[in-house]
Design a protein around this motif. Structure first.
Motif, PDB file in Angstrom:
ATOM      1  N   LYS A 221       0.828  -1.208   0.000  1.00  0.00           N
ATOM      2  CA  LYS A 221       0.000   0.000   0.000  1.00  0.00           C
ATOM      3  C   LYS A 221       0.863   1.261   0.000  1.00  0.00           C
ATOM      4  O   LYS A 221       0.608   2.212  -0.753  1.00  0.00           O
ATOM      5  CB  LYS A 221      -0.911  -0.027   1.227  1.00  0.00           C
ATOM      6  N   GLU A 324      -4.329   1.536  -7.570  1.00  0.00           N
ATOM      7  CA  GLU A 324      -5.363   1.314  -6.544  1.00  0.00           C
ATOM      8  C   GLU A 324      -6.011  -0.055  -6.720  1.00  0.00           C
ATOM      9  O   GLU A 324      -6.260  -0.763  -5.740  1.00  0.00           O
ATOM     10  CB  GLU A 324      -6.422   2.420  -6.626  1.00  0.00           C
ATOM     11  N   LYS A 325      -6.288  -0.413  -7.961  1.00  0.00           N
ATOM     12  CA  LYS A 325      -6.879  -1.718  -8.250  1.00  0.00           C
ATOM     13  C   LYS A 325      -5.945  -2.847  -7.809  1.00  0.00           C
ATOM     14  O   LYS A 325      -6.385  -3.846  -7.217  1.00  0.00           O
ATOM     15  CB  LYS A 325      -7.159  -1.839  -9.753  1.00  0.00           C
ATOM     16  N   VAL A 327      -3.546  -2.798  -5.487  1.00  0.00           N
ATOM     17  CA  VAL A 327      -3.479  -2.874  -4.017  1.00  0.00           C
ATOM     18  C   VAL A 327      -4.747  -3.520  -3.468  1.00  0.00           C
ATOM     19  O   VAL A 327      -4.681  -4.398  -2.596  1.00  0.00           O
ATOM     20  CB  VAL A 327      -3.280  -1.468  -3.415  1.00  0.00           C
ATOM     21  N   ASP A 328      -5.906  -3.108  -3.963  1.00  0.00           N
ATOM     22  CA  ASP A 328      -7.176  -3.688  -3.503  1.00  0.00           C
ATOM     23  C   ASP A 328      -7.210  -5.191  -3.753  1.00  0.00           C
ATOM     24  O   ASP A 328      -7.678  -5.962  -2.899  1.00  0.00           O
ATOM     25  CB  ASP A 328      -8.356  -3.027  -4.219  1.00  0.00           C
ATOM     26  N   LEU A 329      -6.718  -5.613  -4.901  1.00  0.00           N
ATOM     27  CA  LEU A 329      -6.726  -7.036  -5.233  1.00  0.00           C
ATOM     28  C   LEU A 329      -5.792  -7.833  -4.321  1.00  0.00           C
ATOM     29  O   LEU A 329      -6.099  -8.972  -3.957  1.00  0.00           O
ATOM     30  CB  LEU A 329      -6.348  -7.236  -6.702  1.00  0.00           C
ATOM     31  N   GLU A 330      -4.656  -7.225  -3.943  1.00  0.00           N
ATOM     32  CA  GLU A 330      -3.754  -7.906  -3.009  1.00  0.00           C
ATOM     33  C   GLU A 330      -4.474  -8.181  -1.680  1.00  0.00           C
ATOM     34  O   GLU A 330      -4.362  -9.271  -1.111  1.00  0.00           O
ATOM     35  CB  GLU A 330      -2.500  -7.058  -2.760  1.00  0.00           C
ATOM     36  N   TYR A 331      -5.199  -7.186  -1.174  1.00  0.00           N
ATOM     37  CA  TYR A 331      -5.931  -7.354   0.077  1.00  0.00           C
ATOM     38  C   TYR A 331      -7.061  -8.376  -0.071  1.00  0.00           C
ATOM     39  O   TYR A 331      -7.236  -9.263   0.775  1.00  0.00           O
ATOM     40  CB  TYR A 331      -6.494  -6.009   0.548  1.00  0.00           C
ATOM     41  N   LYS A 332      -7.828  -8.268  -1.162  1.00  0.00           N
ATOM     42  CA  LYS A 332      -8.971  -9.162  -1.356  1.00  0.00           C
ATOM     43  C   LYS A 332      -8.521 -10.604  -1.575  1.00  0.00           C
ATOM     44  O   LYS A 332      -9.171 -11.545  -1.104  1.00  0.00           O
ATOM     45  CB  LYS A 332      -9.811  -8.674  -2.531  1.00  0.00           C
ATOM     46  N   GLU A 335      -7.720 -12.035   1.758  1.00  0.00           N
ATOM     47  CA  GLU A 335      -8.958 -12.228   2.526  1.00  0.00           C
ATOM     48  C   GLU A 335      -9.693 -13.485   2.066  1.00  0.00           C
ATOM     49  O   GLU A 335     -10.191 -14.273   2.891  1.00  0.00           O
ATOM     50  CB  GLU A 335      -9.869 -11.007   2.372  1.00  0.00           C
TER      51      GLU A 335
END
Length: 349
Positions: A221, A324-325, A327-332, A335
């Motif tokens: 991030k 941004e996409k 980083v979001d995908l890394e988190y998702k 999860e």
């Protein structure tokens, strides 16, 4: 002269130096593991973004820093890791293991390995002291050593002088320090379901709660935010240097971004086959998408290295959206993987 043909016979080309070395060594002990499975069992997924005091560029890697230790530990084996600033002592340590019939993973500065420079066609000086190859023999009368490396099927003959220079490099910002790893594995193998579960849980924990700043998910991030500030904070020449080193580390020599996501994706696909849990296939798709994102990012860095006002440094809002996409995908992705493990643990109880 001493040559360990048991490991030469099972070695073949891989996609990353450390995981290929692990696969070769594991195969020699009778563990029929793919390179991707070795990477996954080592909880290999990671991220590091650091500016070390002794290094004039940012260092990146997309894997954890204890791949071998994790995998050997989870299999119930033994690993000896040693480092020294004395090349004579370092060579004696390596020789002792070879004489015992145990191959040794060496830390090397690839710029001192003629065969590596020729293969990768490295145009600028790129001293990197964390390259790994396996020492499988030596002939002191001929002053040569025998190595197995990830881009070659056959054993490579290297002069002892070149090997010493590569192991004892003082030029590399991250020095190899004559480092070595010797691995001994037990004959009996633990239940594959248990070790897969343990490895994934360890990886999730390390990505979410890294032990140092600018690592794991928080590091990704921060990295995505800071690299877009380089064009405001750094002079053009410095930006180009950082972009060149990033593109090299992400794809060409460090395989630090895309390839590691692809390897972890293939590991999860293998997990679905080995465990019968088809939910791993969804995580496989997540990490394949991340593989494509990181490869695209490496290309942006490559363009920025050529022209410090293009590529990653371009004044283009689409790049912000892309980062941004990613980083979001890394988190998702993590999860989703954590949910699979949690459901599995509930069903087991």
């Amino acid at each position: 002269m001493k040559v360990l043909s048991q490991w030469i016979d099972v070695h073949h080309i891989g996609s990353h130096c450390a995981s290929t070395a692990m696969r070769t060594i594991f195969l020699g002990y009778g563990y029929a593991f793919s390179e991707d499975l070795c990477f996954g069992l080592g909880s290999g997924l990671g991220f590091t973004y650091q500016k070390y005091q002794s290094v004039d560029y940012y260092f990146f890697t997309g894997r954890n820093d204890s791949l071998e230790e994790n995998a050997v530990g989870i299999l119930g084996g033994y690993i000896e890791t040693k480092r020294t600033d004395d090349p004579i002592v370092g060579w004696q340590w390596a020789k002792q293991w070879i004489d015992l019939g145990v191959p040794v993973i060496l830390d090397l500065d690839m710029m001192y390995l003629p065969y590596m420079k020729d293969k990768l066609q490295i145009e600028q000086s790129f001293h990197f002291g964390l390259h790994n190859a396996i020492l499988v023999g030596y002939d002191e009368e001929k002053s040569v050593a025998f190595l197995l490396d990830y881009l070659w099927n056959d054993v490579i003959e290297v002069s002892l002088k070149d090997l010493e220079n590569a192991r004892n490099s003082k030029t590399s910002p991250i020095k190899p320090d004559n480092g070595l790893k010797a691995i001994v594995l037990p004959k009996g193998q633990r239940d594959i379901n248990l070790i897969i579960n343990e490895a994934i849980r360890t990886n999730i924990f390390r990505m979410k709660r890294p032990f140092a700043f600018k690592m794991g998910l928080p590091g990704i991030k921060l990295f995505a935010r800071e690299i877009r500030m380089w064009n405001k904070l750094l002079p053009e020449k410095e930006r180009q240097t950082h972009a060149y080193m990033a593109s090299m580390l992400f794809e060409k020599v460090g395989t630090g971004g895309g390839n590691f996501r692809r390897m972890y994706a293939r590991y999860l696909k293998e997990c679905a086959t080995l465990t019968g849990n088809q939910q791993y296939l969804n995580s496989y798709k997540n990490y394949m998408e991340l593989f494509r994102c990181w490869r695209q990012l490496a290309k942006l860095f490559e363009l920025g290295a050529i022209d410090p006002n293009t590529g990653i440094f371009a004044d283009d809002p689409e790049i912000e959206i892309f980062l941004e996409k990613m980083v979001d995908l890394e988190y998702k992705a993590l999860e989703n993987l954590e949910a699979i493990i949690s459901i599995k643990e509930v069903m087991t109880c």
